[in-house]
Structures are given as structure tokens and as C-alpha cells.
Design a protein around this motif. Structure first.
Motif, short mmCIF file in Angstrom:
data_model
loop_
_atom_site.label_atom_id
_atom_site.label_comp_id
_atom_site.label_asym_id
_atom_site.label_seq_id
_atom_site.Cartn_x
_atom_site.Cartn_y
_atom_site.Cartn_z
N CYS A 105 0.84 -1.21 0.00
CA CYS A 105 0.00 0.00 0.00
C CYS A 105 0.87 1.26 0.00
CB CYS A 105 -0.88 0.02 1.25
SG CYS A 105 -2.21 -1.18 1.26
N PRO A 106 0.28 2.40 -0.31
CA PRO A 106 1.04 3.64 -0.15
C PRO A 106 1.56 3.74 1.29
CG PRO A 106 -1.00 4.08 -1.33
CD PRO A 106 -1.06 2.65 -0.85
N PRO A 107 2.78 4.21 1.48
CA PRO A 107 3.36 4.23 2.83
C PRO A 107 2.47 4.88 3.89
CG PRO A 107 5.03 4.76 1.21
CD PRO A 107 3.72 4.70 0.47
N ALA A 108 1.80 5.96 3.56
CA ALA A 108 0.93 6.62 4.54
C ALA A 108 -0.22 5.72 4.95
CB ALA A 108 0.40 7.94 3.98
N VAL A 109 -0.76 4.97 4.01
CA VAL A 109 -1.86 4.03 4.30
C VAL A 109 -1.35 2.90 5.19
CG1 VAL A 109 -3.45 2.35 3.28
CG2 VAL A 109 -3.13 4.58 2.19
N ALA A 110 -0.23 2.32 4.81
CA ALA A 110 0.34 1.22 5.59
C ALA A 110 0.64 1.67 7.02
CB ALA A 110 1.60 0.70 4.91
N GLU A 111 1.16 2.87 7.16
CA GLU A 111 1.49 3.39 8.49
C GLU A 111 0.25 3.57 9.36
OE1 GLU A 111 3.19 7.52 10.30
OE2 GLU A 111 4.27 6.70 8.57
N VAL A 112 -0.81 4.13 8.80
CA VAL A 112 -2.04 4.34 9.56
C VAL A 112 -2.62 3.01 10.03
CG1 VAL A 112 -4.47 5.04 9.31
CG2 VAL A 112 -2.66 6.59 8.60
N ILE A 113 -2.67 2.04 9.12
CA ILE A 113 -3.28 0.75 9.44
C ILE A 113 -2.42 -0.03 10.43
CG2 ILE A 113 -3.94 -1.49 8.48
CD1 ILE A 113 -4.88 0.06 5.96
N THR A 114 -1.11 -0.11 10.18
CA THR A 114 -0.27 -0.88 11.10
C THR A 114 -0.22 -0.24 12.49
OG1 THR A 114 1.74 0.20 10.27
CG2 THR A 114 1.17 -1.93 9.30
N ALA A 115 -0.23 1.07 12.56
CA ALA A 115 -0.23 1.74 13.87
C ALA A 115 -1.52 1.46 14.64
CB ALA A 115 -0.03 3.25 13.70
N ALA A 116 -2.65 1.48 13.94
CA ALA A 116 -3.93 1.22 14.61
C ALA A 116 -3.99 -0.22 15.11
CB ALA A 116 -5.09 1.51 13.66
N VAL A 117 -3.54 -1.17 14.30
CA VAL A 117 -3.55 -2.57 14.72
C VAL A 117 -2.58 -2.79 15.89
CG1 VAL A 117 -3.01 -4.95 14.00
CG2 VAL A 117 -4.39 -3.47 12.52
N ALA A 118 -1.41 -2.18 15.83
CA ALA A 118 -0.45 -2.31 16.93
C ALA A 118 -1.02 -1.73 18.22
CB ALA A 118 0.86 -1.63 16.56
N GLU A 119 -1.70 -0.60 18.12
CA GLU A 119 -2.31 0.02 19.31
C GLU A 119 -3.39 -0.88 19.88
OE1 GLU A 119 -4.80 4.06 20.56
OE2 GLU A 119 -3.86 3.95 18.57
N TYR A 120 -4.23 -1.44 19.01
CA TYR A 120 -5.29 -2.34 19.47
C TYR A 120 -4.68 -3.57 20.15
CZ TYR A 120 -9.25 -5.53 19.44
OH TYR A 120 -10.24 -6.42 19.83
N GLU A 121 -3.69 -4.17 19.53
CA GLU A 121 -3.08 -5.39 20.06
C GLU A 121 -2.39 -5.12 21.39
OE1 GLU A 121 -3.47 -8.52 18.98
OE2 GLU A 121 -4.81 -7.73 17.44
N ALA A 122 -1.76 -3.97 21.55
CA ALA A 122 -1.08 -3.64 22.81
C ALA A 122 -2.10 -3.43 23.93
CB ALA A 122 -0.21 -2.41 22.63
N GLY A 123 -3.26 -2.88 23.58
CA GLY A 123 -4.34 -2.71 24.56
C GLY A 123 -4.03 -1.76 25.69
N GLU A 124 -3.16 -0.79 25.48
CA GLU A 124 -2.72 0.08 26.57
C GLU A 124 -3.37 1.45 26.57
OE1 GLU A 124 1.52 0.00 26.14
OE2 GLU A 124 1.66 -2.07 26.86
N THR A 125 -3.78 1.97 25.43
CA THR A 125 -4.38 3.30 25.40
C THR A 125 -5.87 3.20 25.76
OG1 THR A 125 -5.04 3.15 23.07
CG2 THR A 125 -2.81 4.02 23.53
N ARG A 126 -6.44 4.33 26.15
CA ARG A 126 -7.87 4.37 26.45
C ARG A 126 -8.67 3.90 25.24
NH1 ARG A 126 -10.32 9.84 28.49
NH2 ARG A 126 -9.45 9.07 30.43
N GLU A 127 -8.27 4.34 24.05
CA GLU A 127 -8.97 3.95 22.83
C GLU A 127 -8.89 2.45 22.58
OE1 GLU A 127 -8.79 8.17 22.91
OE2 GLU A 127 -7.19 6.72 23.20
#
Length: 193
Positions: A105-127
Motif C-alpha cells: 500500500c502507499p506508505p501513509a496508508v500502511a502506516e495508519v493501518i499498522t499503527a492502529a492494529v499495533a495500538e489495538y493489540e497492545a491494549g494500553e491506550t484508552r482507545e
């Protein structure tokens, strides 16, 4: 990689995500559901619940909804592994699957998606906590609906979903789901007349 290759990569991920509309959530077969919801159907309502929970918990609704939409996209490649099977199988981490899915994917797209999945998997933020609660709450709501449709072997899904909820808002919505009627909205009078 050229712009055309990045666009092709983005479209490839979009096509791949479409498979989730046809892929069933497998755990419901154990409860006796012959035609369970699809992964995409689950993810849609998870995103809706996530948006609502985020508003109730003071989290970012857009961020939560995005994580909810993406939380099971890896299942195009590893399938929806039932809970019991996880005792015997080891799947690649969702972050690794996602990285492979969006690599072209375009780098900006890949970055947005991978960051969101990493955040979800870590489970540490309020979101992420809210998004995970939305996933569990959607499972509970689906179990309540199946129970109202005559599937009586869903209590384990209800119990495990309730036990996993972390936010007060999700717990309160779970209580409302358990005492509610899935088709009560049909009796709401129309205000458009």
C-alpha cells in the motif's frame, strides 16, 4: 515502488478485506448456529459499539472505530480460529499479518493501518481498551440475539464476554443487553408521519 504499484497494493488490500463479508465467525457453530454472522458483520457492529463506548468513556470515537474495523482483518489469512483451537495452534501475531497485508500500500496508508492494529493489540491506550470492550460487547449482543432466536447454548459466550469487559460503560451496556429485547425497536412509534 511506483504510485501505480502502491495503488494496486491498496486495491489488493481492499479486495482482500472483502473476503471478510463471506467468512463466517466459526465459534458460533459450536453453539449450534447454522449460518453465523460474517467477520465483516461482526466488525461493522463492533465499530458502531466502539464509537458509542468512546463517546461514553471520553475516548476518541474515530480512533476507536478505526481499530474496531481493523481488529479482525487478519482473519483473511489466518481464519477465525475458535477459542478452543488456540490451545493447539499458534498463529502469527496480528501485527505481522497486517504488515504483510499492507506492505504494498502507499506508505501513509500502511502506516495508519499498522499503527492502529499495533495500538489495538497492545491494549494500553484508552482507545484500545474501549475498542477491545466493543469487540467483547458485540459478541455478547450477538449471543443474546442468537438466544432470542432459539439457540440456547450461548451462555459461555455471554459469561466470557462479560468477564472481559473493562470499562464501566461497557458493563452497563452489557447489563442492558442482557435484560433487553433485540426487536423492541420495532415497537417505537414513527415520528415521520
Amino acid at each position: 515502488m511506483s504510485d501505480d504499484q502502491h495503488l494496486t497494493g491498496a486495491m489488493t488490500f481492499i479486495f482482500e478485506a472483502g473476503v471478510l463479508k463471506r467468512a463466517a465467525r466459526t465459534g458460533w457453530w459450536f453453539a449450534g448456529v447454522k449460518h453465523p454472522e460474517s467477520i465483516a458483520e461482526h466488525s461493522f457492529r463492533t465499530a458502531l459499539i466502539g464509537m458509542m463506548l468512546a463517546a461514553m468513556e471520553g475516548a476518541d470515537p474515530a480512533r476507536v472505530s478505526m481499530m474496531c474495523v481493523l481488529h479482525d482483518t487478519q482473519e483473511t489469512r489466518v481464519t477465525d480460529i475458535p477459542h478452543i483451537a488456540k490451545h493447539y495452534l499458534t498463529a502469527a501475531p496480528n501485527t505481522a499479518v497486517t504488515a504483510d497485508q499492507v506492505a504494498a500500500c502507499p506508505p501513509a496508508v500502511a502506516e495508519v493501518i499498522t499503527a492502529a492494529v499495533a495500538e489495538y493489540e497492545a491494549g494500553e491506550t484508552r482507545e484500545a481498551v474501549v475498542a477491545r470492550d466493543a469487540d467483547k460487547l458485540e459478541c455478547l449482543v450477538q449471543a443474546v440475539e442468537y438466544r432470542h432466536q432459539g439457540v440456547d447454548n450461548v451462555q459461555r459466550w455471554i459469561d466470557s464476554s462479560c468477564a472481559a469487559l473493562q470499562t464501566r460503560s461497557a458493563q452497563r451496556l452489557a447489563d442492558a443487553a442482557l435484560s433487553g429485547q433485540p426487536l423492541a425497536w420495532l415497537q417505537t412509534p414513527s415520528r415521520t408521519t
